[in-house]
Design a protein around this motif. Structure first.
Motif, PDB file in Angstrom:
ATOM      1  N   GLU A  70     -29.329  -3.769  46.724  1.00 18.10           N
ATOM      2  CA  GLU A  70     -28.582  -4.772  45.962  1.00 18.10           C
ATOM      3  C   GLU A  70     -27.892  -4.138  44.770  1.00 18.10           C
ATOM      4  OE1 GLU A  70     -30.408  -8.612  45.058  1.00 18.10           O
ATOM      5  OE2 GLU A  70     -31.884  -8.156  46.619  1.00 18.10           O
ATOM      6  N   TRP A  71     -28.588  -3.231  44.075  1.00 18.94           N
ATOM      7  CA  TRP A  71     -27.994  -2.557  42.912  1.00 18.94           C
ATOM      8  C   TRP A  71     -26.816  -1.694  43.338  1.00 18.94           C
ATOM      9  CZ3 TRP A  71     -27.954  -3.695  38.101  1.00 18.94           C
ATOM     10  CH2 TRP A  71     -29.018  -4.369  37.540  1.00 18.94           C
ATOM     11  N   TYR A 126     -24.909  -2.127  45.929  1.00 19.44           N
ATOM     12  CA  TYR A 126     -23.831  -3.054  46.274  1.00 19.44           C
ATOM     13  C   TYR A 126     -23.152  -3.599  45.010  1.00 19.44           C
ATOM     14  CZ  TYR A 126     -21.505  -7.268  47.955  1.00 19.44           C
ATOM     15  OH  TYR A 126     -20.577  -8.228  48.218  1.00 19.44           O
ATOM     16  N   LEU A 127     -23.959  -4.030  44.041  1.00 16.47           N
ATOM     17  CA  LEU A 127     -23.398  -4.586  42.804  1.00 16.47           C
ATOM     18  C   LEU A 127     -22.624  -3.540  42.006  1.00 16.47           C
ATOM     19  CD1 LEU A 127     -26.348  -6.857  41.649  1.00 16.47           C
ATOM     20  CD2 LEU A 127     -24.120  -7.604  42.511  1.00 16.47           C
ATOM     21  N   LEU A 153     -21.124  -0.880  43.217  1.00 11.74           N
ATOM     22  CA  LEU A 153     -19.869  -0.590  43.922  1.00 11.74           C
ATOM     23  C   LEU A 153     -18.847  -1.697  43.702  1.00 11.74           C
ATOM     24  CD1 LEU A 153     -21.200   0.905  47.277  1.00 11.74           C
ATOM     25  CD2 LEU A 153     -20.001   2.117  45.430  1.00 11.74           C
ATOM     26  N   LYS A 154     -19.299  -2.950  43.725  1.00  7.71           N
ATOM     27  CA  LYS A 154     -18.397  -4.077  43.471  1.00  7.71           C
ATOM     28  C   LYS A 154     -17.854  -4.010  42.050  1.00  7.71           C
ATOM     29  CE  LYS A 154     -18.063  -6.854  46.969  1.00  7.71           C
ATOM     30  NZ  LYS A 154     -16.780  -7.168  47.560  1.00  7.71           N
ATOM     31  N   ALA A 155     -18.734  -3.701  41.096  1.00 10.14           N
ATOM     32  CA  ALA A 155     -18.317  -3.606  39.698  1.00 10.14           C
ATOM     33  C   ALA A 155     -17.305  -2.474  39.529  1.00 10.14           C
ATOM     34  CB  ALA A 155     -19.535  -3.373  38.803  1.00 10.14           C
ATOM     35  N   LYS A 156     -17.539  -1.360  40.186  1.00  5.75           N
ATOM     36  CA  LYS A 156     -16.620  -0.221  40.104  1.00  5.75           C
ATOM     37  C   LYS A 156     -15.231  -0.616  40.595  1.00  5.75           C
ATOM     38  CE  LYS A 156     -16.080   4.575  41.500  1.00  5.75           C
ATOM     39  NZ  LYS A 156     -16.655   5.682  42.264  1.00  5.75           N
ATOM     40  N   LYS A 157     -15.195  -1.379  41.688  1.00  2.00           N
ATOM     41  CA  LYS A 157     -13.907  -1.839  42.215  1.00  2.00           C
ATOM     42  C   LYS A 157     -13.193  -2.756  41.227  1.00  2.00           C
ATOM     43  CE  LYS A 157     -14.970  -1.453  47.112  1.00  2.00           C
ATOM     44  NZ  LYS A 157     -15.166  -2.189  48.371  1.00  2.00           N
ATOM     45  N   GLN A 158     -13.961  -3.446  40.381  1.00  2.00           N
ATOM     46  CA  GLN A 158     -13.387  -4.336  39.380  1.00  2.00           C
ATOM     47  C   GLN A 158     -13.081  -3.604  38.066  1.00  2.00           C
ATOM     48  OE1 GLN A 158     -12.534  -7.581  39.848  1.00  2.00           O
ATOM     49  NE2 GLN A 158     -13.077  -7.229  41.979  1.00  2.00           N
TER      50      GLN A 158
END
Length: 50
Positions: free
Chosen positions: A20-21, A23-24, A26-31
């Motif tokens: 989960e960390w 995934y989160l 990686l999502k934050a990096k994309k943002q």
């Protein structure tokens, strides 16, 4: 020889939490949010909770 991948409940929970960390983060990096910003945010929240 036991080839089960069940393991202990704690191990499964840790792996799920780690995933989960990842995934989160990686999502934050994309943002455009850096991991250091996330760490600071949670450190600040932890201190306030104490």
């Amino acid at each position: 020889m036991d080839k089960s991948n069940q393991g202990k409940i704690e191990e499964l929970q840790t792996v799920e939490l780690d995933m989960e960390w990842v995934y989160l983060l990686l999502k934050a990096k994309k943002q455009g949010i850096h991991a250091d910003e996330i760490r600071r945010f949670f450190n600040d929240r932890t201190l306030k909770a104490m």
